[in-house]
Design an enzyme around this catalytic site. Structure first.
Site, PDB file in Angstrom:
ATOM      1  N   ASP A   1       0.876  -1.072   0.034  1.00  0.00           N
ATOM      2  CA  ASP A   1      -0.039   0.005   0.015  1.00  0.00           C
ATOM      3  C   ASP A   1       0.989   1.209  -0.128  1.00  0.00           C
ATOM      4  O   ASP A   1       2.143   1.059   0.185  1.00  0.00           O
ATOM      5  CB  ASP A   1      -0.778  -0.132   1.311  1.00  0.00           C
TER       6      ASP A   1
ATOM      7  N   ASP B   1       0.015   5.107   0.914  1.00  0.00           N
ATOM      8  CA  ASP B   1      -0.340   6.005   2.017  1.00  0.00           C
ATOM      9  C   ASP B   1      -0.363   5.589   3.470  1.00  0.00           C
ATOM     10  O   ASP B   1      -1.323   4.455   3.544  1.00  0.00           O
ATOM     11  CB  ASP B   1      -1.783   6.871   1.785  1.00  0.00           C
TER      12      ASP B   1
ATOM     13  N   ASP C   1      -1.338  -0.496   6.149  1.00  0.00           N
ATOM     14  CA  ASP C   1      -1.323   0.311   7.268  1.00  0.00           C
ATOM     15  C   ASP C   1      -2.865   0.311   7.897  1.00  0.00           C
ATOM     16  O   ASP C   1      -3.280   0.777   8.859  1.00  0.00           O
ATOM     17  CB  ASP C   1      -0.966   1.630   7.110  1.00  0.00           C
TER      18      ASP C   1
END
Length: 202
Positions: A16, A18, A172
Protein backbone atom coordinates in the site's frame (compact mmCIF):
# COMPACT_ATOMS: atom_id res chain seq x y z
CA UNK A 1 10.04 -2.76 18.32
CA UNK A 2 9.79 -5.83 16.07
CA UNK A 3 11.67 -5.97 12.78
CA UNK A 4 9.65 -5.88 9.57
CA UNK A 5 10.37 -9.10 7.67
CA UNK A 6 9.39 -10.86 4.46
CA UNK A 7 7.68 -14.23 4.87
CA UNK A 8 9.89 -17.10 3.60
CA UNK A 9 6.93 -18.28 1.48
CA UNK A 10 6.61 -14.93 -0.32
CA UNK A 11 7.50 -14.80 -4.02
CA UNK A 12 6.34 -11.21 -4.58
CA UNK A 13 5.67 -8.11 -2.48
CA UNK A 14 2.75 -5.68 -2.68
CA UNK A 15 2.81 -2.38 -0.83
CA UNK A 16 0.00 0.00 0.00
CA UNK A 17 1.26 3.57 -0.38
CA UNK A 18 -0.37 6.10 1.97
CA UNK A 19 0.62 5.27 5.54
CA UNK A 20 2.68 2.27 4.42
CA UNK A 21 5.53 3.47 2.17
CA UNK A 22 4.85 7.17 2.63
CA UNK A 23 3.79 8.79 5.88
CA UNK A 24 1.13 10.80 4.03
CA UNK A 25 -1.74 10.26 6.44
CA UNK A 26 -1.04 13.46 8.45
CA UNK A 27 -1.08 15.39 5.15
CA UNK A 28 -4.34 13.76 3.98
CA UNK A 29 -5.82 14.49 7.40
CA UNK A 30 -4.99 18.20 7.18
CA UNK A 31 -6.40 18.40 3.64
CA UNK A 32 -9.71 16.82 4.71
CA UNK A 33 -9.84 19.00 7.83
CA UNK A 34 -9.41 22.17 5.76
CA UNK A 35 -12.10 21.18 3.21
CA UNK A 36 -14.65 19.91 5.73
CA UNK A 37 -14.44 22.93 8.03
CA UNK A 38 -16.78 24.81 5.64
CA UNK A 39 -19.41 22.08 6.13
CA UNK A 40 -19.32 22.20 9.94
CA UNK A 41 -17.75 18.74 10.21
CA UNK A 42 -15.18 18.32 12.97
CA UNK A 43 -12.76 15.93 11.31
CA UNK A 44 -10.91 14.10 14.08
CA UNK A 45 -8.00 11.63 13.85
CA UNK A 46 -10.38 8.95 15.20
CA UNK A 47 -12.91 9.61 12.42
CA UNK A 48 -10.16 9.62 9.81
CA UNK A 49 -8.86 6.26 11.06
CA UNK A 50 -12.24 4.65 10.28
CA UNK A 51 -12.00 5.91 6.68
CA UNK A 52 -8.38 4.93 5.96
CA UNK A 53 -7.90 3.38 2.53
CA UNK A 54 -11.16 4.68 1.06
CA UNK A 55 -10.77 6.89 -2.07
CA UNK A 56 -11.67 10.58 -1.63
CA UNK A 57 -14.98 10.53 -3.54
CA UNK A 58 -16.29 7.55 -1.57
CA UNK A 59 -15.03 9.15 1.66
CA UNK A 60 -17.16 12.25 0.98
CA UNK A 61 -20.15 9.98 0.24
CA UNK A 62 -19.67 8.23 3.59
CA UNK A 63 -19.34 11.56 5.42
CA UNK A 64 -22.61 12.73 3.80
CA UNK A 65 -24.30 9.61 5.19
CA UNK A 66 -22.77 10.10 8.65
CA UNK A 67 -23.42 13.84 9.03
CA UNK A 68 -26.47 14.38 6.83
CA UNK A 69 -24.53 16.82 4.63
CA UNK A 70 -25.11 17.20 0.91
CA UNK A 71 -21.60 17.71 -0.41
CA UNK A 72 -21.04 17.03 -4.11
CA UNK A 73 -18.89 13.94 -3.60
CA UNK A 74 -17.00 14.17 -6.91
CA UNK A 75 -16.36 17.92 -6.74
CA UNK A 76 -15.47 17.91 -3.01
CA UNK A 77 -13.35 14.76 -3.33
CA UNK A 78 -11.32 16.29 -6.17
CA UNK A 79 -10.99 19.57 -4.26
CA UNK A 80 -9.59 17.65 -1.29
CA UNK A 81 -7.02 16.00 -3.59
CA UNK A 82 -6.02 19.43 -4.95
CA UNK A 83 -5.44 20.74 -1.41
CA UNK A 84 -3.52 17.54 -0.61
CA UNK A 85 -1.32 17.96 -3.69
CA UNK A 86 -0.31 21.44 -2.52
CA UNK A 87 0.86 19.93 0.81
CA UNK A 88 2.49 16.75 -0.54
CA UNK A 89 6.04 18.02 -0.06
CA UNK A 90 5.51 17.65 3.71
CA UNK A 91 5.32 13.83 3.53
CA UNK A 92 8.01 11.65 5.06
CA UNK A 93 9.08 8.08 4.24
CA UNK A 94 8.10 5.19 6.51
CA UNK A 95 11.67 4.04 7.08
CA UNK A 96 11.14 0.33 8.03
CA UNK A 97 9.04 -0.20 4.87
CA UNK A 98 11.33 1.82 2.59
CA UNK A 99 14.31 -0.20 3.86
CA UNK A 100 12.45 -3.38 2.89
CA UNK A 101 11.68 -2.00 -0.60
CA UNK A 102 15.35 -1.21 -1.18
CA UNK A 103 16.52 -4.54 0.24
CA UNK A 104 14.29 -6.66 -2.02
CA UNK A 105 14.52 -4.51 -5.17
CA UNK A 106 15.68 -6.80 -7.95
CA UNK A 107 15.33 -9.86 -5.69
CA UNK A 108 11.60 -10.43 -6.28
CA UNK A 109 8.72 -8.68 -8.08
CA UNK A 110 7.23 -5.69 -6.25
CA UNK A 111 4.19 -3.50 -6.87
CA UNK A 112 2.08 -0.77 -5.26
CA UNK A 113 -1.66 -1.20 -4.67
CA UNK A 114 -3.27 2.06 -3.56
CA UNK A 115 -6.75 3.49 -3.03
CA UNK A 116 -5.39 6.86 -4.18
CA UNK A 117 -5.20 8.44 -7.61
CA UNK A 118 -2.49 7.30 -10.03
CA UNK A 119 -1.00 10.76 -10.69
CA UNK A 120 -0.65 11.56 -6.99
CA UNK A 121 0.63 8.08 -6.18
CA UNK A 122 3.48 8.36 -8.67
CA UNK A 123 4.17 11.90 -7.42
CA UNK A 124 4.45 10.55 -3.84
CA UNK A 125 6.97 7.94 -4.95
CA UNK A 126 8.92 10.58 -6.87
CA UNK A 127 9.03 12.97 -3.87
CA UNK A 128 10.49 10.13 -1.77
CA UNK A 129 12.82 9.12 -4.65
CA UNK A 130 11.26 5.65 -4.75
CA UNK A 131 9.64 5.75 -8.22
CA UNK A 132 12.60 3.86 -9.74
CA UNK A 133 11.85 0.86 -7.50
CA UNK A 134 8.40 0.19 -8.99
CA UNK A 135 7.12 -0.51 -12.50
CA UNK A 136 3.65 -1.66 -11.40
CA UNK A 137 1.15 0.57 -9.60
CA UNK A 138 -2.56 -0.20 -9.33
CA UNK A 139 -4.66 2.82 -8.29
CA UNK A 140 -8.33 3.56 -7.65
CA UNK A 141 -8.72 4.37 -11.36
CA UNK A 142 -7.66 0.83 -12.30
CA UNK A 143 -10.35 -1.01 -10.33
CA UNK A 144 -14.13 -1.23 -10.17
CA UNK A 145 -14.19 -2.22 -6.49
CA UNK A 146 -11.83 -0.46 -4.01
CA UNK A 147 -10.54 -2.01 -0.79
CA UNK A 148 -11.74 -3.96 1.21
CA UNK A 149 -12.53 -5.75 -2.09
CA UNK A 150 -9.45 -7.76 -3.17
CA UNK A 151 -9.44 -6.44 -6.78
CA UNK A 152 -6.55 -3.97 -6.22
CA UNK A 153 -4.19 -6.63 -4.91
CA UNK A 154 -5.34 -9.32 -7.36
CA UNK A 155 -4.49 -6.95 -10.23
CA UNK A 156 -1.05 -6.38 -8.70
CA UNK A 157 -0.46 -10.14 -8.57
CA UNK A 158 -1.67 -10.56 -12.15
CA UNK A 159 0.66 -7.80 -13.43
CA UNK A 160 3.60 -9.34 -11.54
CA UNK A 161 2.75 -12.81 -12.88
CA UNK A 162 2.66 -14.33 -9.39
CA UNK A 163 -0.16 -16.38 -7.84
CA UNK A 164 -2.04 -14.55 -5.03
CA UNK A 165 -1.08 -17.09 -2.36
CA UNK A 166 2.60 -16.33 -3.03
CA UNK A 167 2.20 -12.57 -2.51
CA UNK A 168 2.83 -10.73 0.76
CA UNK A 169 0.93 -7.47 1.26
CA UNK A 170 2.16 -4.66 3.50
CA UNK A 171 -0.69 -2.43 4.74
CA UNK A 172 -1.46 0.18 7.38
CA UNK A 173 -5.27 0.04 7.29
CA UNK A 174 -7.86 -2.54 8.32
CA UNK A 175 -9.65 -2.26 4.96
CA UNK A 176 -6.40 -3.09 3.20
CA UNK A 177 -5.77 -6.03 5.51
CA UNK A 178 -9.26 -7.32 4.72
CA UNK A 179 -8.55 -6.92 0.99
CA UNK A 180 -5.26 -8.83 1.28
CA UNK A 181 -6.89 -11.69 3.19
CA UNK A 182 -9.81 -11.81 0.75
CA UNK A 183 -7.25 -12.13 -2.06
CA UNK A 184 -5.73 -15.14 -0.28
CA UNK A 185 -2.44 -13.35 0.34
CA UNK A 186 -0.10 -13.07 3.30
CA UNK A 187 -0.90 -9.78 5.10
CA UNK A 188 1.40 -7.71 7.31
CA UNK A 189 0.17 -4.70 9.29
CA UNK A 190 3.08 -2.25 9.18
CA UNK A 191 1.76 -0.07 12.01
CA UNK A 192 2.95 -2.82 14.35
CA UNK A 193 6.46 -1.72 13.40
CA UNK A 194 6.38 2.08 13.70
CA UNK A 195 4.61 4.77 15.69
CA UNK A 196 1.52 6.38 14.16
CA UNK A 197 0.05 9.72 15.14
CA UNK A 198 -2.28 11.13 12.48
CA UNK A 199 -2.96 14.35 14.32
CA UNK A 200 0.70 15.22 14.83
CA UNK A 201 2.28 18.46 13.67
CA UNK A 202 3.92 18.28 10.23
Amino acid sequence: MKELVVDPKARALIFDLDGTIADTMPVHFLAYKEILRDYGIEFTPELFATLAGIPAVQTIQKLNEMFGTEMDSVKTGHLKEQVYEQMMHKMKPVEPVVNLVKKYYGEMPMSVGTGGYKKLAWKSLKILELDKYFDILISSEDVTHPKPHPETFLKCAEKMGVLPQHCQVFEDGELGMQAARAAGMMATLVTDFYDVSIGKEI
